[in-house]
Design an enzyme around this catalytic site. Structure first.
Site, mmCIF file in Angstrom:
data_model
loop_
_atom_site.group_PDB
_atom_site.id
_atom_site.type_symbol
_atom_site.label_atom_id
_atom_site.label_comp_id
_atom_site.label_asym_id
_atom_site.label_seq_id
_atom_site.Cartn_x
_atom_site.Cartn_y
_atom_site.Cartn_z
ATOM 1 N N GLU A 85 0.808 -1.218 0.000
ATOM 2 C CA GLU A 85 0.000 0.000 0.000
ATOM 3 C C GLU A 85 0.844 1.271 0.000
ATOM 4 O OE1 GLU A 85 -2.784 -0.236 3.233
ATOM 5 O OE2 GLU A 85 -3.754 -2.042 2.453
ATOM 6 N N ARG A 137 1.973 2.209 4.636
ATOM 7 C CA ARG A 137 1.653 3.135 3.541
ATOM 8 C C ARG A 137 2.793 4.075 3.170
ATOM 9 N NH1 ARG A 137 -2.856 2.705 6.783
ATOM 10 N NH2 ARG A 137 -4.192 1.105 5.904
ATOM 11 N N GLY A 197 -5.884 0.034 15.899
ATOM 12 C CA GLY A 197 -6.201 -0.946 16.929
ATOM 13 C C GLY A 197 -7.547 -0.769 17.582
ATOM 14 N N GLU A 199 -10.553 -1.782 16.866
ATOM 15 C CA GLU A 199 -11.360 -3.000 16.995
ATOM 16 C C GLU A 199 -10.885 -3.885 18.134
ATOM 17 O OE1 GLU A 199 -12.486 -1.341 13.280
ATOM 18 O OE2 GLU A 199 -10.490 -1.746 14.074
ATOM 19 N N THR A 255 -8.888 5.816 16.824
ATOM 20 C CA THR A 255 -7.497 5.796 16.382
ATOM 21 C C THR A 255 -7.315 6.625 15.110
ATOM 22 O OG1 THR A 255 -8.019 3.661 15.358
ATOM 23 C CG2 THR A 255 -6.845 3.617 17.438
ATOM 24 N N ASP A 320 -18.374 1.579 11.959
ATOM 25 C CA ASP A 320 -17.004 1.641 11.460
ATOM 26 C C ASP A 320 -16.866 2.723 10.390
ATOM 27 O OD1 ASP A 320 -14.309 0.998 11.247
ATOM 28 O OD2 ASP A 320 -14.632 -0.608 9.809
ATOM 29 N N LYS A 347 -15.811 7.245 5.007
ATOM 30 C CA LYS A 347 -16.505 5.985 4.787
ATOM 31 C C LYS A 347 -18.020 6.134 4.709
ATOM 32 C CE LYS A 347 -13.521 2.356 6.746
ATOM 33 N NZ LYS A 347 -13.522 1.291 7.774
#
Length: 702
Positions: A85, A137, A197, A199, A255, A320, A347
């Protein structure tokens, strides 16, 4: 501003019909007039091309008229294929690129000759803490130093000429499941880095470090901690009033794992903040509330970390819906006024244009189908939610977008010449339902959503119907008119980041293993190159000795590829996701280099053990697999090829063999975590039974 909105009954999909606004103009950090000298070197020395993250190159030697002559100049084998990525950085004739497990390579940008390579020796057992593949990335450059973040939470400075390590600092509590996958940014001698992190139950923050010695200068927490520990600043005091319950026991999330931008004139650093922990707000904050600063763009003073303003894209985030997606700074003429704006397509499916000095919302319209909210109220700046979307106490809701978002981490690009933003868009529905049996598992995947509802159907008719709903598009979006100018359809949702150039071109890689160039004005494809593997990384452009180059890293991967890359294969990408096809590829006009020939990638599948377990055991194994294993090894136990396909592993031979890997951790140095203390021997027996059943059953589309 006049905006007309119509929508399908039920608020399922919103379409923008008209907006009486003037065209885009002015902001361009790179002069692009035709008389600009083009023989000097032009670098790509920042992650997004410039601090405003436009991902626009001023170079114009490669055009629609001559791009047929674009060919491969050289390629460099990164030694892996999994989840490349990285955005390359080009400084002083050297190109720097990262690969899986944070290995940094420095190459001659003209010839591809290796100058040095640095392996930070990350603890690969940290793969247990990765939601979305062992990715990275890219690096940052300043003051003769290359700065890189690592999956195990370190920030490392290297001498740009030699690759010698200058300093190495830990930025996280390594006893907690923090990770770093994003690229650092550097402003005014300070290195900025966040982490991932959410989740897994952590509390997010952004930190600044002195580029000379790695000393931490400040830290801004994005969500409040335990009130018993005290309130540290006014920003956290304000945030704490928007949370209820005992959220700190779940970490809270927030995060800041990817996007940043910087405005030197305003001296503001913008950070994108992620989702809540768990996703389901009814668990982490049962009394509701906005839960600041989840899913927000936050403006900070880079010298001190002082809060200046925020805009929250998704109050009370429960899906999310991160706001960590790429942010772009530009100057636009809106309603007859010049506005300094920050633009984001997070999103949640809406494209936001915000005044970057004040945080005032100027406009927001959906760029993909949306059914969790009918629209954004411009007076309040808040979404008007559809009640069914709050799945905390409701029935399951099939929703657009899903957790992959309308746009994920893959960077957009903005061309000041066309006034358009080029978005790598995604359409993936998702069934949100409350996990009625949720119990917090420290250091493990905690969403509060019933992940067993998300598995793709096995019957052919339903599978085909859902597959047709999964779409990927390159959308050229007019941020002033807030509507699409053109779009290109892809055969898969998971495609690469974007580059725009002054030569009138837009470059994007895709899941079908091609790098493609389009006309920037109308989206006509004018060139493509078969890369042998899917591309998710964004291209860049640079110039040496008067010659323009296009560079991109190949190697399909990331969360979608791991989860659905085997069930929803692309013909060419499937051939290219085997090991050893991740590369840095560099192109120029007249390039004559060739990629190595594809070897025979067909692997003989061993016969799995007999399927003898009863239906109840297989069903329980299916449930446990979906919760613990599918995110890496694939839906229905069908791997993308990026990690081992468990249906054909020799460790499936017996319960004892599977226990060696999943419980005893004999493969932890390869990135396979131990589930000791999470899965019992009975659980592992059920999972093995399900995998064996899946191996015998298969899917017709496989």
């Amino acid at each position: 501003m006049k905006i007309t909105v119509t929508r399908r009954l039920g608020g399922a999909i919103i379409f923008i019909l008209s907006s009486l606004l003037l065209p885009a103009c002015s902001y361009n950090p790179f002069p692009t007039n035709a008389t600009q000298p083009q023989e000097k070197s032009v670098e790509w020395n920042k992650h997004g091309g410039d601090d405003g993250e436009q991902r626009f190159s001023p170079l114009q030697k490669i055009t629609p008229d001559n791009i047929a002559n674009l060919g491969l100049s050289w390629s460099f084998d990164l030694g892996v294929s999994r989840g490349i990525e990285s955005t390359p950085i080009v400084v002083d004739g050297t190109i720097y690129v990262t690969a899986t497990w944070n290995i940094v390579s420095a190459l001659d940008a003209k010839t591809g000759a290796l100058r040095w390579q640095f392996d930070p020796q990350v603890d690969r057992s940290k793969a247990a803490d990765l939601c979305c593949d062992a990715v990275n990335r890219g690096v940052a450059f300043s003051d003769g130093k290359i700065i890189t973040g690592t999956i195990d939470g370190r920030l490392i400075a290297l001498d740009a000429k030699s690759g010698i390590k200058l300093w190495d600092v830990v930025t996280v509590d390594q006893s907690q499941p923090y990770t770093i996958t994003g690229a650092p940014r550097i402003v005014k001698g300070k290195v900025f880095i966040g982490n991932g992190g959410a989740e897994y139950g952590v509390r997010g923050y952004m930190s600044a470090y002195d580029i000379n010695n790695g000393n931490m200068l400040w830290r801004f927490y994005t969500v409040p901690g335990n009130p018993a520990d005290g309130i540290t600043n006014p920003a956290m005091a304000r945030a704490a009033t928007t949370w209820t319950g005992e959220w700190w026991k779940f970490g809270g999330g927030g995060t800041a794992w990817d996007s940043m931008a910087y405005d030197a004139e305003l001296d503001l650093l913008y950070i994108g903040v992620g989702n809540g922990s768990p996703w389901n707000q009814s668990i982490r904050s049962p009394g509701g509330g906005d839960n600041l600063y989840l899913s927000s763009i936050v403006a900070l003073r880079p010298d001190t970390g002082e809060y200046v303003w925020h805009y929250q894209t998704t109050p009370g985030e429960s899906w999310d819906y991160t706001a960590t997606q790429h942010m772009i700074l530009a100057d636009l003429e809106i309603g007859g006024k010049d506005r300094k704006v920050i633009m984001q397509a997070p999103k949640n499916g809406f494209f936001y244009v915000i005044d970057r000095a004040t945080g005032e919302l100027l406009s927001a319209e959906n760029y993909v189908p949306v059914n969790w909210a009918s629209h954004i109220d411009l007076k309040t700046g808040r979404p008007v939610e559809v009640p069914e979307a709050r799945y905390g106490s409701q029935s399951p809701h099939t929703q657009m977008p899903g957790p992959f978002g309308g746009h994920n981490w893959h960077p957009m690009a903005y061309s000041p010449n066309t006034g358009l933003v080029y978005i790598p868009a995604i359409e993936t529905p998702f069934v949100y339902a409350k996990d009625k049996d949720f119990s917090y598992k420290e250091g493990r995947w905690n969403t509060g959503a019933d992940m067993t509802k998300t598995s793709l159907p096995t019957n052919e008719a339903d599978f085909k119907a859902i597959k047709e709903m999964l779409k990927g598009r390159l959308i050229a979006w007019d941020p002033v008119k807030q509507k699409r100018a053109w779009q290109v359809e892809h055969s898969s949702p998971w495609n690469g980041g974007v580059l725009a150039t002054a030569g009138g071109l837009v470059f994007q890689g895709n899941a079908s293993a091609k790098l493609v160039a389009y006309r920037a004005d109308d989206g006509t494809p004018v060139w493509d190159f078969f890369a042998q593997t899917g591309i998710v990384a964004p291209p860049i452009s640079y110039q040496i000795d008067g010659e323009q180059y296009i560079a991109v890293a190949s190697g399909w991967g990331g969360t979608f590829a791991l989860l659905y890359g085997g069930v929803l294969p692309e013909k060419q990408a499937t051939a290219g996701i085997k090991r050893g096809l991740g590369r840095l590829m560099v192109f120029k006009l007249g390039g004559q280099a060739k990629l190595p020939a594809l070897s025979d990638l067909v692997e003989r599948k061993p016969t799995p053990p007999a399927s003898t377990a009863d239906k109840a055991t297989v069903a329980n194994g299916n449930r446990l697999y979906d919760i613990n294993c599918a995110v890496c090894h694939g839906d229905h136990a069908i791997s993308s090829g990026l990690v081992p396909d468990l249906r054909w592993t020799p460790f499936l031979a017996s319960d004892d063999a599977l226990r060696l890997v999943a419980h005893d951790g004999i493969s932890s140095t390869k990135g396979m975590p131990s589930f000791h203390g999470v899965l019992t021997e009975q659980d592992l027996h059920a999972i093995r039974a399900y995998i064996i059943s899946s191996a015998h059953k298969g899917l017709k589309n496989e």
